[in-house]
Design a protein around this motif. Structure first.
Motif, PDB file in Angstrom:
ATOM      1  N   ALA A 241       5.682  10.290  13.460  1.00  0.00           N
ATOM      2  CA  ALA A 241       5.932   9.113  12.627  1.00  0.00           C
ATOM      3  C   ALA A 241       5.848   9.409  11.137  1.00  0.00           C
ATOM      4  CB  ALA A 241       4.945   8.010  12.984  1.00  0.00           C
ATOM      5  N   GLU A 242       5.366  10.569  10.755  1.00  0.00           N
ATOM      6  CA  GLU A 242       5.147  10.861   9.339  1.00  0.00           C
ATOM      7  C   GLU A 242       6.416  10.654   8.510  1.00  0.00           C
ATOM      8  OE1 GLU A 242       3.415  14.338   6.384  1.00  0.00           O
ATOM      9  OE2 GLU A 242       3.567  14.737   8.526  1.00  0.00           O
ATOM     10  N   GLU A 243       7.511  11.231   8.916  1.00  0.00           N
ATOM     11  CA  GLU A 243       8.758  11.083   8.161  1.00  0.00           C
ATOM     12  C   GLU A 243       9.238   9.640   8.152  1.00  0.00           C
ATOM     13  OE1 GLU A 243      10.205  13.290   6.173  1.00  0.00           O
ATOM     14  OE2 GLU A 243       8.487  14.556   6.650  1.00  0.00           O
TER      15      GLU A 243
ATOM     16  N   ARG B   2     -12.531   5.582   7.052  1.00  0.00           N
ATOM     17  CA  ARG B   2     -12.003   6.921   6.755  1.00  0.00           C
ATOM     18  C   ARG B   2     -10.521   7.052   7.075  1.00  0.00           C
ATOM     19  NH1 ARG B   2     -15.410  11.467   9.156  1.00  0.00           N
ATOM     20  NH2 ARG B   2     -13.877  12.667   7.978  1.00  0.00           N
ATOM     21  N   VAL B   3     -10.030   6.209   7.998  1.00  0.00           N
ATOM     22  CA  VAL B   3      -8.602   6.159   8.321  1.00  0.00           C
ATOM     23  C   VAL B   3      -8.160   4.701   8.325  1.00  0.00           C
ATOM     24  CG1 VAL B   3      -8.602   8.295   9.655  1.00  0.00           C
ATOM     25  CG2 VAL B   3      -8.981   6.135  10.805  1.00  0.00           C
TER      26      VAL B   3
ATOM     27  N   GLU C 261       2.428   8.512   0.269  1.00  0.00           N
ATOM     28  CA  GLU C 261       1.511   9.561   0.714  1.00  0.00           C
ATOM     29  C   GLU C 261       1.041   9.255   2.132  1.00  0.00           C
ATOM     30  OE1 GLU C 261      -2.694  11.633  -0.652  1.00  0.00           O
ATOM     31  OE2 GLU C 261      -1.748  10.149  -1.946  1.00  0.00           O
ATOM     32  N   VAL C 262       1.190  10.226   3.019  1.00  0.00           N
ATOM     33  CA  VAL C 262       0.710  10.137   4.393  1.00  0.00           C
ATOM     34  C   VAL C 262      -0.314  11.243   4.568  1.00  0.00           C
ATOM     35  CG1 VAL C 262       1.313  10.244   6.828  1.00  0.00           C
ATOM     36  CG2 VAL C 262       2.912   9.217   5.195  1.00  0.00           C
ATOM     37  N   GLU C 263      -1.562  10.860   4.814  1.00  0.00           N
ATOM     38  CA  GLU C 263      -2.656  11.828   4.929  1.00  0.00           C
ATOM     39  C   GLU C 263      -3.192  11.824   6.355  1.00  0.00           C
ATOM     40  OE1 GLU C 263      -7.262  12.329   3.416  1.00  0.00           O
ATOM     41  OE2 GLU C 263      -5.900  11.092   2.244  1.00  0.00           O
TER      42      GLU C 263
ATOM     43  N   VAL D 165       0.859  -1.181   0.000  1.00  0.00           N
ATOM     44  CA  VAL D 165       0.000   0.000   0.000  1.00  0.00           C
ATOM     45  C   VAL D 165       0.892   1.226   0.000  1.00  0.00           C
ATOM     46  CG1 VAL D 165      -1.760   1.240   1.310  1.00  0.00           C
ATOM     47  CG2 VAL D 165      -1.765  -1.253   1.285  1.00  0.00           C
ATOM     48  N   LYS D 166       0.611   2.175  -0.851  1.00  0.00           N
ATOM     49  CA  LYS D 166       1.471   3.357  -0.979  1.00  0.00           C
ATOM     50  C   LYS D 166       0.940   4.572  -0.217  1.00  0.00           C
ATOM     51  CE  LYS D 166       4.311   1.237  -3.574  1.00  0.00           C
ATOM     52  NZ  LYS D 166       5.536   0.761  -2.983  1.00  0.00           N
ATOM     53  N   LYS D 167      -0.346   4.529   0.210  1.00  0.00           N
ATOM     54  CA  LYS D 167      -0.955   5.654   0.911  1.00  0.00           C
ATOM     55  C   LYS D 167      -1.470   5.162   2.257  1.00  0.00           C
ATOM     56  CE  LYS D 167      -4.813   8.886   0.676  1.00  0.00           C
ATOM     57  NZ  LYS D 167      -5.961   9.337  -0.115  1.00  0.00           N
ATOM     58  N   ILE D 168      -1.264   5.957   3.299  1.00  0.00           N
ATOM     59  CA  ILE D 168      -1.784   5.629   4.619  1.00  0.00           C
ATOM     60  C   ILE D 168      -2.493   6.856   5.176  1.00  0.00           C
ATOM     61  CG2 ILE D 168       0.373   6.194   5.816  1.00  0.00           C
ATOM     62  CD1 ILE D 168      -0.325   3.789   7.701  1.00  0.00           C
TER      63      ILE D 168
END
Length: 124
Positions: A52-54, A82-83, A63-65, A33-36
């Protein structure tokens, strides 16, 4: 610790470093999965999720949303899709886990945030 003990232990450490590791250390595969999607709710105990984003980018996420939340419970956002993953306190998850299989509890946190109180006659 005497100087002789220090030199003995430092020498042993130096010799041990010459042996090397028994197996080459490798990173795991990149995530499929490339987006979280994570929750954004202003609370100090949730700060590790923002830090934790970085690290998530370093793990291979592209992609981190952060989804803005205005209520102090994350369960419904996880159950509704939604998350993807987030932190919540165990007491708030009990009803969610009992009512749906859309969420899974992965591990425990907040062990220091709760205190059990009882009247003076209760000892155990």
């Amino acid at each position: 610790m005497s100087r002789r003990q220090f030199l003995r232990k430092a020498s042993a450490l130096g010799v041990a470093s010459l042996f090397g590791l028994p197996e080459v250390s490798r990173a795991g595969p990149r995530p499929e999965v490339k987006k979280i999607r994570l929750i954004h709710f202003p609370a100090i105990c949730l700060a590790p999720g923002y830090l934790a984003e970085e690290l998530l980018y370093a793990e291979g996420f592209e992609e981190v949303e952060y989804v803005e939340v205005t209520i102090n419970t994350t369960g419904p956002f996880i159950a509704a899709g939604r998350v993807d993953i987030w932190t919540d306190a165990a007491p708030s998850l009990v009803n969610l886990l009992d009512s749906t299989n859309a969420a899974v509890a992965l591990g425990g946190i907040h062990s220091g945030c709760y205190e059990l109180l009882a009247k003076t006659g209760v000892r155990t």
